[in-house]
Design a protein around this motif. Structure first.
Motif, PDB file in Angstrom:
ATOM      1  N   ASP A 194      -3.144 -29.672  36.291  1.00 48.18           N
ATOM      2  CA  ASP A 194      -1.881 -29.239  35.680  1.00 48.18           C
ATOM      3  C   ASP A 194      -1.937 -27.794  35.192  1.00 48.18           C
ATOM      4  O   ASP A 194      -0.911 -27.115  35.195  1.00 48.18           O
TER       5      ASP A 194
ATOM      6  N   ARG B  47       1.109 -21.251  37.813  1.00 50.45           N
ATOM      7  CA  ARG B  47       2.123 -20.875  38.813  1.00 50.45           C
ATOM      8  C   ARG B  47       3.459 -20.608  38.128  1.00 50.45           C
ATOM      9  O   ARG B  47       4.148 -19.642  38.425  1.00 50.45           O
TER      10      ARG B  47
ATOM     11  N   ALA C 206       6.216 -19.578  41.167  1.00 52.12           N
ATOM     12  CA  ALA C 206       5.895 -18.271  40.591  1.00 52.12           C
ATOM     13  C   ALA C 206       7.064 -17.299  40.701  1.00 52.12           C
ATOM     14  O   ALA C 206       7.155 -16.346  39.930  1.00 52.12           O
TER      15      ALA C 206
ATOM     16  N   MET D 233       8.165 -23.831  31.683  1.00 51.04           N
ATOM     17  CA  MET D 233       8.064 -25.291  31.657  1.00 51.04           C
ATOM     18  C   MET D 233       7.071 -25.748  30.599  1.00 51.04           C
ATOM     19  O   MET D 233       6.042 -25.127  30.391  1.00 51.04           O
TER      20      MET D 233
ATOM     21  N   PHE E 189       4.777 -28.947  29.985  1.00 52.07           N
ATOM     22  CA  PHE E 189       4.303 -30.127  30.699  1.00 52.07           C
ATOM     23  C   PHE E 189       4.094 -31.276  29.741  1.00 52.07           C
ATOM     24  O   PHE E 189       3.800 -31.081  28.562  1.00 52.07           O
TER      25      PHE E 189
ATOM     26  N   SER F 294       1.605 -33.145  29.718  1.00 56.72           N
ATOM     27  CA  SER F 294       0.213 -33.069  29.281  1.00 56.72           C
ATOM     28  C   SER F 294      -0.075 -31.750  28.565  1.00 56.72           C
ATOM     29  O   SER F 294      -1.212 -31.464  28.236  1.00 56.72           O
TER      30      SER F 294
ATOM     31  N   ALA G 285      -0.810 -28.951  29.430  1.00 57.35           N
ATOM     32  CA  ALA G 285      -1.435 -28.037  30.399  1.00 57.35           C
ATOM     33  C   ALA G 285      -1.770 -26.684  29.785  1.00 57.35           C
ATOM     34  O   ALA G 285      -1.507 -25.644  30.362  1.00 57.35           O
TER      35      ALA G 285
ATOM     36  N   TYR H 248      -4.362 -23.691  28.718  1.00 58.16           N
ATOM     37  CA  TYR H 248      -5.594 -23.195  29.318  1.00 58.16           C
ATOM     38  C   TYR H 248      -6.735 -23.411  28.322  1.00 58.16           C
ATOM     39  O   TYR H 248      -6.751 -22.785  27.260  1.00 58.16           O
ATOM     40  N   PRO H 249      -7.675 -24.303  28.648  1.00 58.53           N
ATOM     41  CA  PRO H 249      -8.640 -24.729  27.637  1.00 58.53           C
ATOM     42  C   PRO H 249      -9.599 -23.631  27.177  1.00 58.53           C
ATOM     43  O   PRO H 249     -10.122 -23.705  26.082  1.00 58.53           O
ATOM     44  N   HIS H 250      -9.808 -22.613  28.012  1.00 59.34           N
ATOM     45  CA  HIS H 250     -10.795 -21.592  27.667  1.00 59.34           C
ATOM     46  C   HIS H 250     -10.168 -20.421  26.930  1.00 59.34           C
ATOM     47  O   HIS H 250     -10.844 -19.470  26.596  1.00 59.34           O
ATOM     48  N   MET H 251      -8.854 -20.487  26.710  1.00 54.66           N
ATOM     49  CA  MET H 251      -8.193 -19.374  26.029  1.00 54.66           C
ATOM     50  C   MET H 251      -7.770 -19.815  24.625  1.00 54.66           C
ATOM     51  O   MET H 251      -7.471 -20.976  24.396  1.00 54.66           O
TER      52      MET H 251
ATOM     53  N   PHE I 208      -0.415 -15.168  28.079  1.00 57.30           N
ATOM     54  CA  PHE I 208      -0.681 -15.219  29.520  1.00 57.30           C
ATOM     55  C   PHE I 208       0.555 -14.924  30.391  1.00 57.30           C
ATOM     56  O   PHE I 208       0.497 -14.056  31.262  1.00 57.30           O
ATOM     57  N   PRO I 209       1.676 -15.590  30.145  1.00 54.23           N
ATOM     58  CA  PRO I 209       2.850 -15.293  30.988  1.00 54.23           C
ATOM     59  C   PRO I 209       3.312 -13.842  30.869  1.00 54.23           C
ATOM     60  O   PRO I 209       3.803 -13.269  31.849  1.00 54.23           O
TER      61      PRO I 209
ATOM     62  N   GLU J 236       1.297 -11.233  30.246  1.00 54.14           N
ATOM     63  CA  GLU J 236       0.348 -10.419  31.004  1.00 54.14           C
ATOM     64  C   GLU J 236       0.645 -10.498  32.491  1.00 54.14           C
ATOM     65  O   GLU J 236       0.582  -9.498  33.201  1.00 54.14           O
ATOM     66  N   MET J 237       0.964 -11.698  32.963  1.00 50.98           N
ATOM     67  CA  MET J 237       1.277 -11.863  34.381  1.00 50.98           C
ATOM     68  C   MET J 237       2.546 -11.098  34.754  1.00 50.98           C
ATOM     69  O   MET J 237       2.697 -10.636  35.875  1.00 50.98           O
TER      70      MET J 237
ATOM     71  N   ARG K 176       4.363 -20.892  24.555  1.00 48.66           N
ATOM     72  CA  ARG K 176       4.049 -20.251  25.825  1.00 48.66           C
ATOM     73  C   ARG K 176       5.281 -20.230  26.726  1.00 48.66           C
ATOM     74  O   ARG K 176       5.477 -19.313  27.509  1.00 48.66           O
TER      75      ARG K 176
ATOM     76  N   ARG L 141       8.325 -15.818  27.193  1.00 55.81           N
ATOM     77  CA  ARG L 141       8.928 -15.051  28.278  1.00 55.81           C
ATOM     78  C   ARG L 141      10.378 -15.506  28.364  1.00 55.81           C
ATOM     79  O   ARG L 141      10.649 -16.702  28.319  1.00 55.81           O
TER      80      ARG L 141
END
Ligand SMILES: Nc1ncnc2c1ncn2[C@@H]1O[C@H](COP(=O)(O)OP(=O)(O)OP(=O)(O)O)[C@@H](O)[C@H]1O
Ligand SMILES: [Mg+2]
Lengths: 311, 351
Positions: A208, A214, B76, B82, B84, B86, B88, B90-93, B101-102, B104-105, B149, B153
């Motif tokens: 997920d 994405r 993308a 969205m 989720f 769950s 979703a 990012y576990p390492h951030m 993150f969005p 930066e992208m 998150r 944006r």
């Protein structure tokens, strides 16, 4: 006041129960020691004792061709070693061999793992075929490469080189080509290990978060750089540690393919120690070389474990 | 400003091999609307949302956002946000890194990111947790982080897949209210998936009710509640759900348990029907259908009675005054307009 009373009444009971606990723990520890003892002694006998013996021989001159010169020399062997160009050369060969094989294994293994993860079918077959080189003995791998792959004219690699217009090459006779060859052989045999570990690690990543990325408009490259790589870091570091230790002490494949030659072009530290001890029969100096290899290995793994622990 | 976020779903089918997950789903969402996808588990709500997000492709049919056909466009490139089910994260951030993150992208300048992240975190009240990792957060805090998150944006569409289902009952109620306020203040189009009809009723401007991969009804919560157009929806919406009993219809009346009741429905001829009456629409009075009270459930300010009418179960919601006791016999009636009649064959509403 009340609290004080409480501790007083609880006192004897506590002592009794902790006494009982101590007895249990003691009994368990004795039983565990009993179970461990045989394995512990076997280990002591096969690793620790030879190691100590190695250190012991390294401070003697033991030369089987000149036994009359034998005797205690203190650190003489090590002094000679530090001034020995061939030692420094073999150390550099070892480092080049280790760094390049480990890097190649990680890069190729990771690329393969990513590729297989995205395969719709045939994953199982790929895994089975990929694991084959690992189960072969390194000596066998060396023989396979020397005869089937790299033999002039008839070897597959040489045949391909000829058809590609590069002409027949002396894969194991030319010093730099020989180095490339042994690096390729080691990489060929052990990349599947990195591949399997990284594939398992990849498969365990949650799906997920990739969908979230994405949605967050990350490109495939950004998803790899910002999500896959950091999450695989523990597995990658682990593979690096394990493969570095093995590469530093590699022996059989190089021994069967080039024997350290041509000249000393592929003579890693391990091979040099072997040659000194068993070809030149200078066992004392050979032991000093082996101890040097041990020290190098310990230093490098200490560095790697420090990296692993950081962050 | 408010012209962004219009969605048109046109004849969408989704098949997984032989299994049909979505059957000819069509709907339109207006800009700025809070639109709920409501339905029982496995009815295709998430599938619909994923197709809208661009995470999955429909087998056939078209998706339009703001008038552009985006059916073949990847998630993308759809400019949607969205949350989720769950989360979703990012576990390492850290929380801050997750939220940024969005941005930066999207190549937002670094100087603006920090302020935007703090702003989004403040809106969902997690500005004190920015340095933690998701593993160090409670479920509710993770949910807020996922929300931050998504809102950091300014996407044109805001998709939420059962975002409250992992929270405890109290937190769910609180967050529900905040979510609604947030959507109003951000003035974005929101599509909200839930299997909880109460959530849909309280949050949504309009909702689509899914049953087995099909949309059975689209309308405002009040419309769907007042005029469910099939037996399935009638039995799904409302708590406790509508009573559904077999009855005979003739000349505007129905005969139910031997008693004749007036209805507001006018169809010719007499026929078998299924009559629906909401538990809250049933009156207990002096006359009407006699029935025995089997069970009384006290819910605090109200009570629910299980009545036995000729072997069929009928549930009635009453106020907390003069609650009958178990074993009592009561007389029940209802206003003509409170009867909903359904065809037993087609299961559709009779009008
Ligand atoms: N990849 C798949 N392959 C086969 N069937 C699938 C797949 N994904 C979903 N389905 C099926 O499609 C149907 C709809 O699934 P969906 O996830 O949309 O349900 P849902 O309405 O979101 O339910 P829930 O409330 O439980 O999340 C389910 O019956 C599910 O089993
Ligand atoms: Mg779902």
């Amino acid at each position: 006041m009340l609290a004080g009373e409480n501790t007083m009444t609880a006192g004897p009971a506590e002592i009794a129960s902790s006494d009982f606990g101590r007895v249990l723990v003691q009994r368990e520890r004795r039983f565990a020691t009993l179970l461990l003892a045989p394995a512990f002694f076997a280990l002591l006998l096969t690793t620790t004792f030879p190691l100590l013996f190695l250190v012991y021989t390294s401070v003697y001159r033991i030369n089987l061709s000149m036994p009359f010169m034998n005797g205690f020399v203190g650190l003489e062997n090590y002094k000679v070693l530090l001034a020995d160009d061939r030692f420094w050369h073999s150390l550099i060969v070892s480092l080049v061999y280790t760094i390049s094989t480990v890097l190649l294994q990680i890069v190729i293994g990771l690329a393969l793992a990513l590729f297989v993860m995205n395969m719709k079918r045939g994953q199982g077959w790929f895994r089975i075929i990929a694991i084959l080189p690992v189960v072969l003995s390194p000596a066998v791998v060396g023989m396979i490469w020397r005869t089937f792959m790299l033999a002039p004219e008839f070897g597959i690699v040489d045949y391909l080189a000829i058809t590609a217009g590069l002409g027949s090459k002396n894969w194991l006779g030319d010093p730099s080509l020989a180095m490339v060859s042994v690096i390729v052989i080691h990489t060929w045999q052990w990349t599947p290990f990195a591949f399997m570990v990284l594939l398992a690690s990849l498969a365990s990543l949650p799906e997920d978060i990739y969908e979230a990325a994405r949605i967050d408009r990350a490109s495939a490259w950004q998803r790899f750089r910002r999500i896959t790589l950091p999450l695989l870091r523990p597995a990658i570091v682990m593979v690096i540690i394990m493969r570095t230790m093995v590469a530093l002490t590699a022996f059989a494949a190089i021994f069967t393919v080039t024997g350290g030659g041509p000249g000393t072009a592929t003579e890693i530290l391990n091979l040099y120690a072997y040659r000194k001890s068993f070809t030149e029969l200078s066992i004392g100096y050979g032991s000093a070389l082996a101890v040097a290899l041990l020290i190098v290995t310990i230093i490098i793994s200490a560095i790697l474990f420090a990296i692993r622990r950081s962050k | 400003m408010n012209a962004r976020g219009q969605v048109i779903f046109k004849d969408i089918w989704k098949k997984h091999g032989e299994f049909v997950a979505l059957k000819d789903v069509s709907f339109e969402i207006n800009p700025g609307e809070f639109f709920a996808l409501l339905g029982p588990s496995g009815s295709g709500k998430s599938t619909t949302l994923r197709i809208l997000a661009g995470l999955d492709a429909p087998t056939s049919g078209r998706v339009l956002i703001d008038g552009n056909d985006v059916t073949g466009v990847d998630a993308a490139d759809r400019d949607v946000a969205m949350v989720f089910q769950s989360y979703a994260l990012y576990p390492h951030m850290t929380v801050a890194e997750n939220i940024s993150f969005p941005l930066e992208m999207a190549k937002v300048p670094k100087s603006e990111i920090a302020a935007a992240v703090f702003d989004a975190a403040r809106k969902v009240k997690i500005e004190h947790l920015l340095d933690r990792r998701p593993g160090q957060l409670s479920g509710g805090q993770q949910q807020r982080c996922a929300l931050a998150r998504a809102i950091v944006r300014k996407a044109r569409l805001f998709l939420l897949d059962e975002p409250l289902s992992n929270l405890d009952a109290k937190l769910r109620l609180e967050t529900r209210v905040e979510l609604k306020k947030l959507q109003r203040s951000l003035d974005v189009t929101a599509v909200y998936v839930t299997h909880d009809q109460e959530e849909a009723m309280t949050l949504a401007d309009r909702m689509a009710v899914f049953m087995a991969g099909e949309i059975q009804q689209i309308g405002t919560p009040a419309e769907v509640f007042a005029k469910p157009n099939s037996i399935d929806i009638a039995g799904f919406i409302g708590n406790p759900p509508m009573n559904l009993v077999n009855a005979k219809y003739s000349d505007g009346d129905i005969i139910l348990g031997g008693q004749r009741f007036k209805t507001a429905v006018q169809i010719t001829g007499s026929r078998d029907v299924i009559a629906g009456i909401r538990p809250s629409a049933i009156r207990i009075g002096a006359d009407g259908l006699k029935s025995r009270v089997d069970l009384v459930e006290h819910l605090g300010d109200t009570a629910v009675l299980d009545l036995d009418i000729g072997g069929a179960l009928m549930r009635v919601r009453v106020g907390d005054e003069n609650v009958p006791k178990e074993g009592d016999t009561v007389s029940i009636s209802a206003r003509p307009q409170d009867f909903h009649l359904f065809d037993p064959e087609t299961r559709k509403r009779l009008v």
